[in-house]
Design a protein around this motif. Structure first.
Motif, PDB file in Angstrom:
ATOM      1  N   LEU A 152       0.857  -1.185   0.000  1.00  0.00           N
ATOM      2  CA  LEU A 152       0.000   0.000   0.000  1.00  0.00           C
ATOM      3  C   LEU A 152       0.891   1.232   0.000  1.00  0.00           C
ATOM      4  O   LEU A 152       1.761   1.367   0.876  1.00  0.00           O
ATOM      5  CB  LEU A 152      -0.938   0.009   1.207  1.00  0.00           C
ATOM      6  CG  LEU A 152      -2.022   1.094   1.249  1.00  0.00           C
ATOM      7  CD1 LEU A 152      -3.214   0.622   2.067  1.00  0.00           C
ATOM      8  CD2 LEU A 152      -1.490   2.408   1.860  1.00  0.00           C
ATOM      9  N   VAL A 153       0.694   2.118  -0.978  1.00  0.00           N
ATOM     10  CA  VAL A 153       1.438   3.375  -1.033  1.00  0.00           C
ATOM     11  C   VAL A 153       0.468   4.500  -1.363  1.00  0.00           C
ATOM     12  O   VAL A 153      -0.520   4.301  -2.071  1.00  0.00           O
ATOM     13  CB  VAL A 153       2.576   3.326  -2.085  1.00  0.00           C
ATOM     14  CG1 VAL A 153       3.621   2.287  -1.721  1.00  0.00           C
ATOM     15  CG2 VAL A 153       2.021   3.082  -3.482  1.00  0.00           C
ATOM     16  N   ARG A 154       0.767   5.677  -0.823  1.00  0.00           N
ATOM     17  CA  ARG A 154      -0.018   6.859  -1.191  1.00  0.00           C
ATOM     18  C   ARG A 154       0.542   7.423  -2.492  1.00  0.00           C
ATOM     19  O   ARG A 154       1.763   7.509  -2.666  1.00  0.00           O
ATOM     20  CB  ARG A 154       0.047   7.912  -0.088  1.00  0.00           C
ATOM     21  CG  ARG A 154      -0.874   9.098  -0.341  1.00  0.00           C
ATOM     22  CD  ARG A 154      -0.684  10.166   0.714  1.00  0.00           C
ATOM     23  NE  ARG A 154      -1.594  11.284   0.489  1.00  0.00           N
ATOM     24  CZ  ARG A 154      -1.517  12.437   1.142  1.00  0.00           C
ATOM     25  NH1 ARG A 154      -0.574  12.619   2.060  1.00  0.00           N
ATOM     26  NH2 ARG A 154      -2.374  13.402   0.884  1.00  0.00           N
ATOM     27  N   ILE A 155      -0.341   7.768  -3.412  1.00  0.00           N
ATOM     28  CA  ILE A 155       0.101   8.274  -4.705  1.00  0.00           C
ATOM     29  C   ILE A 155       0.774   9.630  -4.541  1.00  0.00           C
ATOM     30  O   ILE A 155       0.240  10.544  -3.907  1.00  0.00           O
ATOM     31  CB  ILE A 155      -1.086   8.384  -5.682  1.00  0.00           C
ATOM     32  CG1 ILE A 155      -1.650   6.992  -5.957  1.00  0.00           C
ATOM     33  CG2 ILE A 155      -0.655   9.035  -6.977  1.00  0.00           C
ATOM     34  CD1 ILE A 155      -0.670   6.018  -6.563  1.00  0.00           C
ATOM     35  N   GLY A 156       1.957   9.708  -5.102  1.00  0.00           N
ATOM     36  CA  GLY A 156       2.744  10.931  -5.070  1.00  0.00           C
ATOM     37  C   GLY A 156       3.940  10.738  -5.974  1.00  0.00           C
ATOM     38  O   GLY A 156       4.090   9.696  -6.625  1.00  0.00           O
ATOM     39  N   PRO A 157       4.833  11.701  -6.040  1.00  0.00           N
ATOM     40  CA  PRO A 157       6.025  11.569  -6.884  1.00  0.00           C
ATOM     41  C   PRO A 157       6.843  10.325  -6.514  1.00  0.00           C
ATOM     42  O   PRO A 157       7.181  10.118  -5.351  1.00  0.00           O
ATOM     43  CB  PRO A 157       6.809  12.854  -6.583  1.00  0.00           C
ATOM     44  CG  PRO A 157       5.776  13.835  -6.137  1.00  0.00           C
ATOM     45  CD  PRO A 157       4.772  13.035  -5.382  1.00  0.00           C
ATOM     46  N   GLY A 158       7.103   9.501  -7.497  1.00  0.00           N
ATOM     47  CA  GLY A 158       7.906   8.307  -7.271  1.00  0.00           C
ATOM     48  C   GLY A 158       7.162   7.123  -6.692  1.00  0.00           C
ATOM     49  O   GLY A 158       7.763   6.066  -6.469  1.00  0.00           O
TER      50      GLY A 158
END
Length: 286
Positions: A165-171
């Motif tokens: 699970l990752v929050r959408i953002g740069p990279g």
């Protein structure tokens, strides 16, 4: 006739992957139609194909799963395999299509049915979500829960094979497959091109298609603001080689040839092997 691969909704019957992909049998609205009608429908499939493998999402209403077990019990049939893989709904649809591909080959019903458990390991299934507040299929931290209330937040989630699970953002990215795949995408109420413009290229998928969002997806992911995706092995030759490279055994209960440690038709697992008593000691039976 080849073994029938059935699904519990038309949204789980994806278009053929190639010219050899067999049509999927659809058993719609099992929880809303008369029992007699669904019994006749299943008996007709058995008469036509000999064996039936029903692939059902775990997000399907409990009444659907109860109806399947009722049908199998009333027909007193060990020729019906009920398979509910631990995959999101779009992944279930992809797996059912892979089984439809393999149904055209010279695989016995037991091997074909148990192949589903093997092929599940090669499916990468996830979603882009507008909120993880109600997500309970993948571990979610308190920090992610808090950020899900921030307007405009989006989260990329991989449910299988390993939760991410990752929050959408740069990279931001997800760890993808280490083998060549294609991807299918199903868009819900969320507006974003992250899956097609960022994730698919980073996974180096060799083809991408869109399909309608399965009916059970919002229930599985806890939100309708979703874009579901699934990367998979598309080639029949690769699928066939994977399945046939695994050692086959005969189920000790029903006698079908299977791969793995569980017969999907009768649910029998191998009998436990007891160690012989140590030399010089008498075995005591109780």
């Amino acid at each position: 006739m080849p073994t029938a691969i059935a699904v519990t909704g038309v949204d789980l019957a994806l278009p053929p992957q190639d010219e050899r992909t067999l049509p999927g049998a659809v058993l719609p609205d099992l929880d809303r139609r008369p029992l007699e009608q669904t019994l006749v429908e299943m008996q007709l499939l058995l008469d036509q194909h000999g064996q039936v493998v029903v692939v059902c999402s775990r997000a399907a209403p409990p009444a659907v799963q109860r109806r399947l077990h009722t049908i199998r019990s009333l027909l007193e049939s060990d020729r019906i395999a009920l398979f509910t893989p631990d995959l999101p709904p779009l992944g279930v649809a992809v797996l059912a299509r892979q089984l439809r591909q393999l149904a055209s080959c010279d695989l016995s019903p037991g091997v074909l049915a148990s192949a589903g458990r093997l092929l599940t390991h090669y499916i990468h299934a996830g979603a882009l979500l507008g909120s993880v507040a109600k997500l309970d299929r993948v571990p979610v931290t308190l920090k992610a829960h808090a950020k899900s209330w921030v307007p405009g937040s989006q989260f990329a989630v991989l449910a299988h094979p390993e939760p991410q699970l990752v929050r959408i953002g740069p990279g931001a990215t997800l760890t993808g497959p280490e083998f060549a795949t294609r991807m299918v995408v199903a868009k819900g109420q969320l507006q974003s091109d992250w899956v097609t413009a960022t994730l698919a290229p980073s996974w180096q998928v060799q083809g991408l298609r869109e399909t309608p969002l399965p009916a059970d997806s919002a229930r599985w992911w806890g939100t309708g603001r979703i874009i579901e995706f699934c990367a998979y092995l598309p080639d029949l030759s690769v699928l066939y080689q994977l399945v046939t490279s695994v050692r086959q055994t005969s189920c000790h209960w029903c006698g079908l040839d299977v791969i793995g440690d569980l017969c999907v038709f009768c649910s029998a697992s191998p009998p436990s092997v007891q160690e012989p008593p140590a030399a010089g000691r008498r075995a005591i039976t109780v």
